[in-house]
Design an enzyme around this catalytic site. Structure first.
Site, PDB file in Angstrom:
ATOM      1  N   ARG A   1     -17.789 -20.242  38.592  1.00 16.48           N
ATOM      2  CA  ARG A   1     -17.507 -18.811  38.392  1.00 16.48           C
ATOM      3  C   ARG A   1     -17.047 -18.176  39.705  1.00 16.48           C
ATOM      4  O   ARG A   1     -16.208 -17.287  39.705  1.00 16.48           O
ATOM      5  CB  ARG A   1     -18.716 -18.090  37.798  1.00 16.48           C
ATOM      6  CG  ARG A   1     -19.968 -18.155  38.627  1.00 16.48           C
ATOM      7  CD  ARG A   1     -21.146 -17.475  37.899  1.00 16.48           C
ATOM      8  NE  ARG A   1     -22.393 -17.702  38.580  1.00 16.48           N
ATOM      9  CZ  ARG A   1     -23.264 -16.752  38.915  1.00 16.48           C
ATOM     10  NH1 ARG A   1     -23.025 -15.501  38.601  1.00 16.48           N
ATOM     11  NH2 ARG A   1     -24.392 -17.045  39.538  1.00 16.48           N
TER      12      ARG A   1
ATOM     13  N   SER B   1      -6.296  -5.781  10.837  1.00 17.10           N
ATOM     14  CA  SER B   1      -7.751  -5.721  10.960  1.00 17.10           C
ATOM     15  C   SER B   1      -8.021  -4.354  11.552  1.00 17.10           C
ATOM     16  O   SER B   1      -7.654  -4.073  12.702  1.00 17.10           O
ATOM     17  CB  SER B   1      -8.266  -6.831  11.872  1.00 17.10           C
ATOM     18  OG  SER B   1      -9.666  -6.717  12.005  1.00 17.10           O
TER      19      SER B   1
ATOM     20  N   GLU C   1     -16.885  -5.090  24.854  1.00 20.08           N
ATOM     21  CA  GLU C   1     -16.075  -6.304  24.892  1.00 20.08           C
ATOM     22  C   GLU C   1     -14.870  -6.240  23.960  1.00 20.08           C
ATOM     23  O   GLU C   1     -13.848  -6.882  24.216  1.00 20.08           O
ATOM     24  CB  GLU C   1     -16.941  -7.523  24.548  1.00 20.08           C
ATOM     25  CG  GLU C   1     -18.026  -7.826  25.585  1.00 20.08           C
ATOM     26  CD  GLU C   1     -19.278  -6.975  25.438  1.00 20.08           C
ATOM     27  OE1 GLU C   1     -19.374  -6.211  24.452  1.00 20.08           O
ATOM     28  OE2 GLU C   1     -20.161  -7.079  26.303  1.00 20.08           O
TER      29      GLU C   1
ATOM     30  N   ASP D   1     -32.869 -16.819  31.488  1.00 19.20           N
ATOM     31  CA  ASP D   1     -32.491 -15.647  30.693  1.00 19.20           C
ATOM     32  C   ASP D   1     -32.641 -15.867  29.192  1.00 19.20           C
ATOM     33  O   ASP D   1     -32.742 -14.918  28.425  1.00 19.20           O
ATOM     34  CB  ASP D   1     -31.055 -15.213  31.018  1.00 19.20           C
ATOM     35  CG  ASP D   1     -31.000 -14.205  32.159  1.00 19.20           C
ATOM     36  OD1 ASP D   1     -31.975 -13.451  32.333  1.00 19.20           O
ATOM     37  OD2 ASP D   1     -29.985 -14.181  32.870  1.00 19.20           O
TER      38      ASP D   1
ATOM     39  N   HIS E   1       0.828  -1.206   0.000  1.00 18.70           N
ATOM     40  CA  HIS E   1       0.000   0.000   0.000  1.00 18.70           C
ATOM     41  C   HIS E   1       0.866   1.261   0.000  1.00 18.70           C
ATOM     42  O   HIS E   1       0.967   1.948   1.027  1.00 18.70           O
ATOM     43  CB  HIS E   1      -0.909   0.008   1.238  1.00 18.70           C
ATOM     44  CG  HIS E   1      -1.877  -1.126   1.306  1.00 18.70           C
ATOM     45  ND1 HIS E   1      -1.507  -2.421   1.574  1.00 18.70           N
ATOM     46  CD2 HIS E   1      -3.219  -1.168   1.133  1.00 18.70           C
ATOM     47  CE1 HIS E   1      -2.570  -3.209   1.565  1.00 18.70           C
ATOM     48  NE2 HIS E   1      -3.617  -2.474   1.310  1.00 18.70           N
TER      49      HIS E   1
END
Lengths: 624, 624
Positions: A319, A123, A366, A423, A35
């Site tokens: 958890r 990316s 996230e 949920d 490029h």
């Protein structure tokens, strides 16, 4: 080698800019790929930055006082590598014969196989979020006066992740982060959304809390002034330099023209470009050296980690065991944690309470969560990033790129599978094992109880690469005594006899179902082996092969995950790809095959056909 | 059934707001699960919207003139379902006995199993991007005067995807999109980043091109005025209503307090809440009916699709065949295309040139790319969305949620695997097959030549669910005659004999390598079957089983993908999970196991060990 200098004048910097353009043209034409035009637009910006402002010891890239330079627009690699030539760390020969060639470290987009590259880019929309992580480390962990300079493209400002980054940079008052946006107006396939509307960019960046400097990106004096001001660490706002530039700047045949993205010039054009740019140059010069800084706080010696201990039979959610173990691991000063605003669900809050100075709340972002982990990892810290397992899908591109960045980060996802109950499917991770297994060099762990969770979380803290641990919402009995070893790549045989007729393989919630199924089968006179496949990747092929051999290849695999790419795939891949399946397998694969809704855990496990009753029935069918 | 009314006064709307609160409390307490406080903050907003402004025929949810109402904050499902009760389409009994229960359509987060729900939400930051897609359809495809109202949470404004959405909404002048942001100050684990700083939100939203209305979200007159103004379609800017609200509004024990996110009230608390809110009510009332609108342009009859025809042996890139076929498919007025600013690489530009009115440039914002596809799909259009295959990883959460939305969208990813060459790993899709296979109900296709690509792209246009097609960068020979059928779920046996000793299985670039390897093996006296596994999911188990049976289970699978979850997994899953593997398999699995760099296609295929020479050698080893 040139000695550091702070007195390179602007005329020389401008000359350097032309050299960077010429070398970008030469490198990409020699490779027949790359490029050049995207490099030429940013050449003046980088020439001024590197020659007059970037504090860096090029012979010691690990110096804690070094500024950081990240090319978020990674496709401008010809420019970056030409810079490396200009500071004398890459030879002209390497640039001309290595760029984009097989086996060379000068890859098409930058990766950390080069010692001066922090993170892989290419990316778009990731270099700035990664830079936030490095800047967090600088301000709050290293407490060092380095700056993080990120060269961004204008096209990538369309990625939401760039705004997550600016949002977090202002929230955390990262004056040590400076985005330099190369507004060259042209994207890959045509003009950008905002073209040269620097005011539009300014309004957005200011609204997100940045100090903004809008300049002509080919005016070295303006660049110099903006960089000097933006690099001032005394404030509390990240800097954004908006530079109006021209793609292909300096070569009239392509300058500001469409159709030249990602296209090297043919040799004859390259020759004309070099002439128009004033010919080849071989300046070798360096800017200021690194800032003085105390050593980073990475010392692990003397860190006494006192992991939690659980009693067999006690009901504990994995958890919760994660949070308790992580808080204990915090005795190591290199351990850092972050979460996506669900720390009370993932139990990361226990670390936040114990070590508030090393916990970063990333809120519901996230992508930035992963990027922050990668960024603090650049500085040698060991990040643990947690959210609902389902929501790591939001950041899959960042996780994939983290692997290319050779990052070592620990990801922990809670609320896996239909086990979560009411949920509903949006909160259920049912693709996470497939996603994480497919990441290069990854480790995928899925403990069933608190003891194994505690052991595996500790192991993760020293694993290379991307490691992922899947936790479960509900509390289930502790299966193992404290101190039981859980090597990565291992498994546990929980029920075994010489006359085993079938093997039941599970992990997490389904291991408990396998144990109950084995009890039921035993009552019916069927001897079933039970395997806890807590290490999904790497997989314990030897134990699986032995089970297949002992049972005539009769295996039941049950998983709280879609049928593709998870536990079942790990088992059959291990058994067939390695040749262990030569004697034949008779598999029953129980997985979540229909779209779940809401319900109780028991209802949903039953509906999916992955509870004890279904496992026992599947075993019976294999033996019928 | 009540009749539509436009004269519900504000006092009655306020009364409705209280009813919605009471019912949200009742529903979540009855379920023992759910988010009452997040519903109570937005109750006045929704009461005014639905009773006085939302143009909707509740008995005919498919009416093209209906406004759309999307709960981007899907966890406020008690509020949404209470609204459905208030307009008379859900009974109080269903609300009280169905919410979050097994088998009920009133799931924990809304999904389109309900006829009034457009898209599944619950993964935050997706409802507004989805709404952009619906609004694009309204303005440019349906050309209908409906509005798209999206109830957003304040926490989800931290997701970059929300800013991708506002950016695209202003770029496309979507005055028919209105975000109503319920700024209740409290997230799941604590206060939000911006708390009640409505000015900060205002600056950001205005900078991204929105008309902003900042109000007290519990002042029905202010709400009414803002909604009336924001719903005006005469301008060119999307609307954003910033409503300062209080979480748990109306119940003093929880109002504006931390620690009550996602927690239903125990029965005794619920009783006190209902008393404080003025008791149960059973208002049933409806707002204005739908706008008049011409039928949508979805008629497929008379659409003569003239797909491209390719000559056997001609070198054609499958990505090019995609673009040419898509352009031909555009004869169908329901077919819409969009791309992530790489249409000249994916060849989607051919559609854009042929059908500019049905092409949407999403720039480099892959999350919004998928959401736009889902959104236009809500209105019955058939979207094809393309970018580099690697960059679909950016939108995995959106793809996963699209499946839960029961969306039918066609995704096409180019530049798969190491085949791309010099650009390096950031641009190489090496996880995409694993990712897409794990999506519920997905179809995964990977053609090797232009003829099969043309056939499969046409097939995709009528597939239900998420379909994905992987294309290759380089041009390779056409293998099939035009008109050859390529059923989804099928495969092609390209070389076959009675004495086949081994089967070579490939797709895309590796199929060409398998063919070359078979030729080489033939010269060495080894008869090799060659299978084109163009349908990766569903997989042609019968053909694979026959090949395993014919060759004594000797299979070589070669794929330009990481070893996990791709072609190899599809093969072994098909053969072992179904019981076909009982006779044993002797597999060689050639995949990309080391981190690639740059290089030529040939160099990288060789290094990865997936070229013809490696395939032939693997076959020989299996026979040794």
């Amino acid at each position: 080698m040139p000695t550091p200098s702070t007195d390179i004048d602007l005329a020389l910097a401008a000359e350097l800019g032309q050299q960077l353009r010429v070398d970008s043209v030469r490198a990409s034409t020699s490779a027949g790929s790359g490029h050049p035009t995207s490099s030429m637009s940013a050449a003046d910006l980088m020439a001024v930055l590197v020659s007059r402002h970037l504090r860096y010891d090029w012979d010691n890239p690990d110096h804690v006082g070094n500024d950081h330079l990240i090319f978020s627009k990674g496709h401008a690699s010809p420019l970056l590598y030409s810079l490396y030539k200009a500071v004398g760390v890459v030879s002209d020969e390497e640039l001309m014969t290595g760029y984009r060639r097989f086996g060379s470290r000068l890859e098409g987009h930058p990766t950390p196989v080069l010692p001066w590259v922090d993170v892989a880019t290419g990316s778009l929309g990731q270099g700035l979020p990664d830079g936030v992580g490095v800047a967090l480390a600088g301000k709050y962990l290293d407490e060092a006066p380095y700056r993080v300079w990120v060269l961004c493209g204008d096209s990538e400002m369309a990625e939401g992740s760039m705004w997550e980054a600016l949002d977090k940079a202002s929230h955390y008052k990262l004056a040590n982060l400076i985005a330099i946006v190369d507004v060259n107006r042209l994207g890959q396939s045509g003009p950008t959304e905002l073209s040269w509307d620097l005011d539009a960019y300014r309004r957005r960046a200011e609204a997100f809390g940045a100090r903004v400097f809008a300049i002509d990106g080919h005016d070295v004096a303006a660049i110099d002034q903006a960089i000097a001001q933006a690099g001032d660490l005394s404030g509390e706002r990240p800097g954004v330099i908006l530079a109006r530039t021209r793609k292909g700047r300096g070569f009239s045949e392509v300058e500001d023209r469409e159709g030249w993205h990602g296209r090297p010039f043919p040799p004859d054009m390259a020759e004309r470009a070099i002439i128009e740019l004033g010919g080849e140059r071989n300046l070798v010069l360096r800017g200021p050296g690194p800032a003085e800084a105390a050593p980073a706080r990475l010392d692990r010696s003397g860190a006494e980690v006192k992991p939690p201990v659980y009693d067999r039979g006690q009901d504990v959610a994995t958890r919760k065991a994660y949070g308790e173990t992580l808080a204990a691991l915090g005795a190591r000063r290199d351990v850092v944690a972050m979460d996506g605003e669900v720390s009370n669900s993932t139990y990361a809050y226990l670390f936040a309470q114990a070590h508030p100075g090393r916990y970063f709340e990333m809120y519901i972002a996230e992508q930035q969560l992963i990027a922050a982990a990668v960024g603090v990892g650049v500085r040698g810290y060991r990040p643990f990033a947690s959210t609902f397992a389902a929501f790591f899908t939001r950041a899959y591109d960042f996780i994939r790129m983290a692997a290319i960045s050779r990052a070592s980060i620990c990801l922990v996802g809670s609320h896996a599978g239909v086990e979560i109950g009411a949920d509903g499917p949006s909160q259920m991770a049912l693709e996470d094992l497939a996603m994480m297994r497919a990441v290069h060099g990854s480790t995928v762990l899925y403990p069933s109880d608190a003891t194994s969770t505690a052991a595996l979380v500790q192991a993760m803290a020293d694993l290379d690469g991307i490691s992922y641990l899947r936790t479960t919402r509900g509390a289930y009995p502790v299966l193992y005594d404290a101190g039981e070893p859980f090597p990565v790549g291992g498994s546990k045989v929980l029920r075994s006899a010489d006359d085993d007729q079938v093997a039941l393989i599970g992990a997490g919630i389904t291991l408990h179902a396998c144990l109950a199924a084995a009890d039921q089968l035993r009552d019916e006179g069927i001897s079933a082996r039970v395997i806890d496949l807590y290490s999904v990747k790497p997989t314990d092929t030897a134990t699986l092969s032995a089970a297949a051999a002992a049972t005539g290849g009769r295996l039941v695999v049950a998983e709280d995950h879609h049928p593709e790419g998870g536990l079942g795939s790990a088992v059959v891949d291990a058994l067939t790809m390695t040749g262990a399946g030569r004697s034949g397998l008779t598999m029953a694969h129980l997985a979540v095959r229909e779209m779940p809704g809401s319900g109780t855990t028991a209802e949903l496990l039953d509906e999916a056909g992955i509870d004890a009753a279904h496992i026992a029935a599947a075993a019976q069918r294999l033996l019928a």
